[in-house]
Design an enzyme around this catalytic site. Structure first.
Site, mmCIF file in Angstrom:
data_model
loop_
_atom_site.group_PDB
_atom_site.id
_atom_site.type_symbol
_atom_site.label_atom_id
_atom_site.label_comp_id
_atom_site.label_asym_id
_atom_site.label_seq_id
_atom_site.Cartn_x
_atom_site.Cartn_y
_atom_site.Cartn_z
ATOM 1 N N ARG A 1 0.949 -1.244 -0.199
ATOM 2 C CA ARG A 1 0.014 -0.042 0.129
ATOM 3 C C ARG A 1 0.668 1.170 0.041
ATOM 4 N NH1 ARG A 1 -4.031 -0.854 4.730
ATOM 5 N NH2 ARG A 1 -1.809 -1.064 5.753
ATOM 6 N N LYS B 1 -10.887 -19.887 12.099
ATOM 7 C CA LYS B 1 -10.155 -21.339 11.969
ATOM 8 C C LYS B 1 -10.915 -22.521 12.199
ATOM 9 C CE LYS B 1 -5.967 -18.472 13.050
ATOM 10 N NZ LYS B 1 -5.312 -17.783 14.418
ATOM 11 N N GLU C 1 -3.001 -7.073 19.596
ATOM 12 C CA GLU C 1 -3.100 -5.623 18.743
ATOM 13 C C GLU C 1 -3.845 -4.618 19.680
ATOM 14 O OE1 GLU C 1 -4.249 -6.225 14.921
ATOM 15 O OE2 GLU C 1 -3.545 -8.180 14.771
HETATM 16 N N1 LIG Z 1 1.015 -11.767 11.326
HETATM 17 C C1 LIG Z 1 0.821 -13.331 11.834
HETATM 18 O O1 LIG Z 1 1.236 -13.532 12.719
HETATM 19 C C2 LIG Z 1 -0.076 -14.085 11.068
HETATM 20 C C3 LIG Z 1 -0.084 -15.488 11.190
HETATM 21 C C4 LIG Z 1 -1.046 -16.369 10.518
HETATM 22 C C5 LIG Z 1 -1.785 -15.796 9.448
HETATM 23 N N2 LIG Z 1 -1.722 -14.320 9.109
HETATM 24 C C6 LIG Z 1 -2.363 -13.813 8.157
HETATM 25 O O2 LIG Z 1 -1.569 -13.154 7.057
HETATM 26 C C7 LIG Z 1 -2.152 -12.131 6.356
HETATM 27 C C8 LIG Z 1 -0.963 -11.005 6.590
HETATM 28 O O3 LIG Z 1 -0.946 -10.632 8.020
HETATM 29 P P1 LIG Z 1 0.356 -9.732 8.429
HETATM 30 O O4 LIG Z 1 0.247 -9.753 9.969
HETATM 31 O O5 LIG Z 1 1.382 -9.705 7.748
HETATM 32 O O6 LIG Z 1 -0.585 -8.287 7.699
HETATM 33 P P2 LIG Z 1 0.306 -6.908 7.878
HETATM 34 O O7 LIG Z 1 1.623 -6.638 8.671
HETATM 35 O O8 LIG Z 1 -0.760 -5.865 8.193
HETATM 36 O O9 LIG Z 1 0.633 -6.503 6.169
HETATM 37 C C9 LIG Z 1 -0.251 -6.477 5.126
HETATM 38 C C10 LIG Z 1 0.444 -6.007 3.977
HETATM 39 O O10 LIG Z 1 -0.465 -5.907 3.022
HETATM 40 C C11 LIG Z 1 -0.328 -4.530 2.346
HETATM 41 N N3 LIG Z 1 -1.415 -4.324 1.844
HETATM 42 C C12 LIG Z 1 -2.641 -3.629 2.622
HETATM 43 N N4 LIG Z 1 -3.629 -3.509 1.748
HETATM 44 C C13 LIG Z 1 -3.207 -3.651 0.416
HETATM 45 C C14 LIG Z 1 -3.663 -3.506 -0.871
HETATM 46 N N5 LIG Z 1 -4.706 -2.862 -1.034
HETATM 47 N N6 LIG Z 1 -2.886 -3.650 -1.892
HETATM 48 C C15 LIG Z 1 -1.586 -4.052 -2.004
HETATM 49 N N7 LIG Z 1 -0.955 -4.502 -0.500
HETATM 50 C C16 LIG Z 1 -1.546 -4.252 0.537
HETATM 51 C C17 LIG Z 1 0.448 -3.803 3.422
HETATM 52 O O11 LIG Z 1 1.091 -2.791 2.624
HETATM 53 P P3 LIG Z 1 2.024 -1.689 3.606
HETATM 54 O O12 LIG Z 1 3.196 -2.455 4.098
HETATM 55 O O13 LIG Z 1 2.574 -0.718 2.543
HETATM 56 O O14 LIG Z 1 0.979 -1.186 4.632
HETATM 57 C C18 LIG Z 1 1.241 -4.836 4.042
HETATM 58 O O15 LIG Z 1 2.627 -4.813 3.430
HETATM 59 C C19 LIG Z 1 -3.322 -11.895 7.056
HETATM 60 O O16 LIG Z 1 -4.362 -12.583 6.253
HETATM 61 C C20 LIG Z 1 -3.305 -12.562 8.542
HETATM 62 O O17 LIG Z 1 -4.485 -13.131 8.952
HETATM 63 C C21 LIG Z 1 -0.696 -13.687 9.864
#
Ligand SMILES: NC(=O)c1ccc[n+]([C@@H]2O[C@H](COP(=O)([O-])OP(=O)(O)OC[C@H]3O[C@@H](n4cnc5c(N)ncnc54)[C@H](OP(=O)(O)O)[C@@H]3O)[C@@H](O)[C@H]2O)c1
Length: 429
Positions: free
Chosen positions: A47, A206, A191
């Site tokens: 983003r 889940k 969070e």
């Molecule tokens: N975090 C965990 O421990 C974890 C564990 C299991 C599963 N998950 C799953 O993994 C996924 C990602 O989680 P996360 O924790 O990595 O999330 P995150 O840290 O919020 O990262 C989201 C990423 O998506 C990008 N983004 C958001 N909207 C966008 C758009 N419209 N177009 C292009 N890019 C976009 C953001 O860009 P920017 O960097 O520019 O903001 C960021 O890089 C989710 O589905 C979550 O449920 C996460």
């Protein structure tokens, strides 16, 4: 080994995506050797393009995720953006343009898994999502593949690390919910807005995914009974201890005894200290699977975090790349049983009920009569009285949830019952 690389498009470069990019770069040679062809990071959609992302070449960064998935030369799209849109449209567009998809998006898969599977099948592509449930723990593939020859009857797990951390703190330190939540937030386990975790939306998504895979049927998020853990008190933990139990937020997916239906639910529950899930501490996850031939299996490990989740994502990337080289696809949706999902009222379990009652003769008999009238059989009763008030703790035998609800409603109407202090299900016995 094939020299032409397989191309991976990364959608999202946050907590998980940045670790996927790092491991793809640092372990490029090993990944190539395991797949039989090099894998190349072909583009990274985010983003905020100006944010510094160490290790990701600036020329790969784009804000146009749609153009990236439409390129036509992408083999695997890794979706780690999260949420419903634009993730859903990007995934279906990827399939339409000849790419397979690896996703960690539990919310989307729980809501729209069936239509995503259908789109993947229509375009001859793979949809893999090991990271969507319990982070690094291999669970989806064991259920989908290793146990494909068995009959799974029950899946019961701790699938949310944040809530397990909070409950573990309450258990070990005697802290109340708010105090334990503050500690989880300070340590980065919760969070700023913890609603998805503490109100069990995350665990319910889940549970829907696990139930669908385990029972070869479709279970949507709306089918899952959900109760958060914000009402759990230090007094509940004290009661649990007296029973030789602790309290966990459990996702429970069950096949009915007659095999004709399934249930999926998420709620706090007392669980005996002797049960393997009772010893799952801090932010760890674990899932206990009961299968007809295999017996009892336990899957345990880190359920979240950038690096553990990226491990699961990359395992899927390797599997999907191997499939592409073999011009094959992996297992698609298996929902042939089409079992109905029963309501919470039909779930049969045990209950621990704590009542504030008047301390006078006949109260116990009155309360026992209400239980009997609703067909809920009492296992044990404990009464403590002081200054005209008393507390009554009733533990029941197994009974349908609807019968218990009816019992509690009737108890509330008794003059001698001042209040229902807590109702907690008892599982794992
Ligand atoms: N975090 C965990 O421990 C974890 C564990 C299991 C599963 N998950 C799953 O993994 C996924 C990602 O989680 P996360 O924790 O990595 O999330 P995150 O840290 O919020 O990262 C989201 C990423 O998506 C990008 N983004 C958001 N909207 C966008 C758009 N419209 N177009 C292009 N890019 C976009 C953001 O860009 P920017 O960097 O520019 O903001 C960021 O890089 C989710 O589905 C979550 O449920 C996460």
């Amino acid at each position: 080994m094939r020299t032409r690389p397989l191309k991976v498009a990364l959608l999202g470069c946050g907590v998980v995506g940045s670790e996927v990019a790092r491991i793809m770069t640092t372990h490029a040679d090993d990944l190539a050797a395991r797949i039989g062809a090099p894998v190349e990071l072909a583009g990274v959609a985010v983003r905020r393009p100006d944010k510094v992302r160490g290790g990701v070449p600036a020329e790969l960064i784009t804000t146009d995720a749609t153009a990236l998935v439409k390129r036509g030369d992408i083999d695997v799209v890794v979706e780690v953006i999260g949420g419903i849109e634009p993730a859903r449209t990007l995934i279906t567009t990827a399939f339409e343009h000849g790419a397979s998809v690896v996703s960690a998006n539990k919310a989307l898969l729980a809501q729209d898994g069936a239509s995503l599977y259908a789109a993947a099948e229509q375009h001859g592509q793979d949809l893999y999502y090991e990271a969507a449930v319990a982070g690094a723990i291999p669970l989806i593939r064991p259920l989908r593949e290793s146990l494909a020859g068995d009959k799974i009857n029950r899946v019961m797990g701790i699938v949310n690390g944040t809530t397990n951390f909070i409950l573990d703190k309450m258990d070990t330190s005697g802290a109340g919910y708010s105090e334990a939540l503050d500690e989880a937030t300070a340590l980065g386990y919760a969070e700023a807005d913890p609603t998805a975790d503490v109100e069990a939306f995350d665990a319910a998504a889940k549970a829907a995914i696990l139930a669908g895979i385990a029972f070869h049927t479709r279970v949507r998020l709306d089918d899952v009974y959900r109760e958060g853990m914000t009402e759990v008190t230090a007094a509940d933990f004290a009661s649990a201890k007296e029973m030789g139990c602790t309290i966990k937020l459990l996702a429970i997916c069950e096949r009915a005894a007659d095999g004709g239906s399934v249930t999926a639910r998420v709620h706090p529950a007392m669980i005996p200290l002797s049960h393997p899930l009772a010893s799952v501490r801090e932010a760890y996850n674990a899932v206990f699977v009961e299968a007809e031939a295999a017996g009892q299996l336990m899957f345990y490990g880190p359920g979240a975090g950038g690096s553990p989740t990226a491990s699961a994502v990359l395992g899927d990337v390797v599997a999907v790349c191997r499939n592409r080289l073999n011009e094959a696809t992996g297992p698609g949706e298996s929902a042939y049983t089409q079992l109905p999902v029963s309501s919470m009222g039909e779930v049969v379990t045990r209950y621990h009920i704590s009542l504030d009652v008047a301390d006078k003769p006949g109260v116990l008999a009155q309360v026992a009569t209400v239980f009997a009238e609703h067909g809920v059989s009492i296992d044990t009763v404990r009464q403590q009285g002081k200054d005209g008030e008393a507390s009554l703790v009733v533990v029941t035998h197994r009974a349908p949830d609807a019968a218990l609800s009816g019992t509690v409603e009737a108890l509330r109407k008794l003059d001698t019952v001042r209040g229902v202090a807590s109702i907690m299900r008892v599982e794992g016995e």
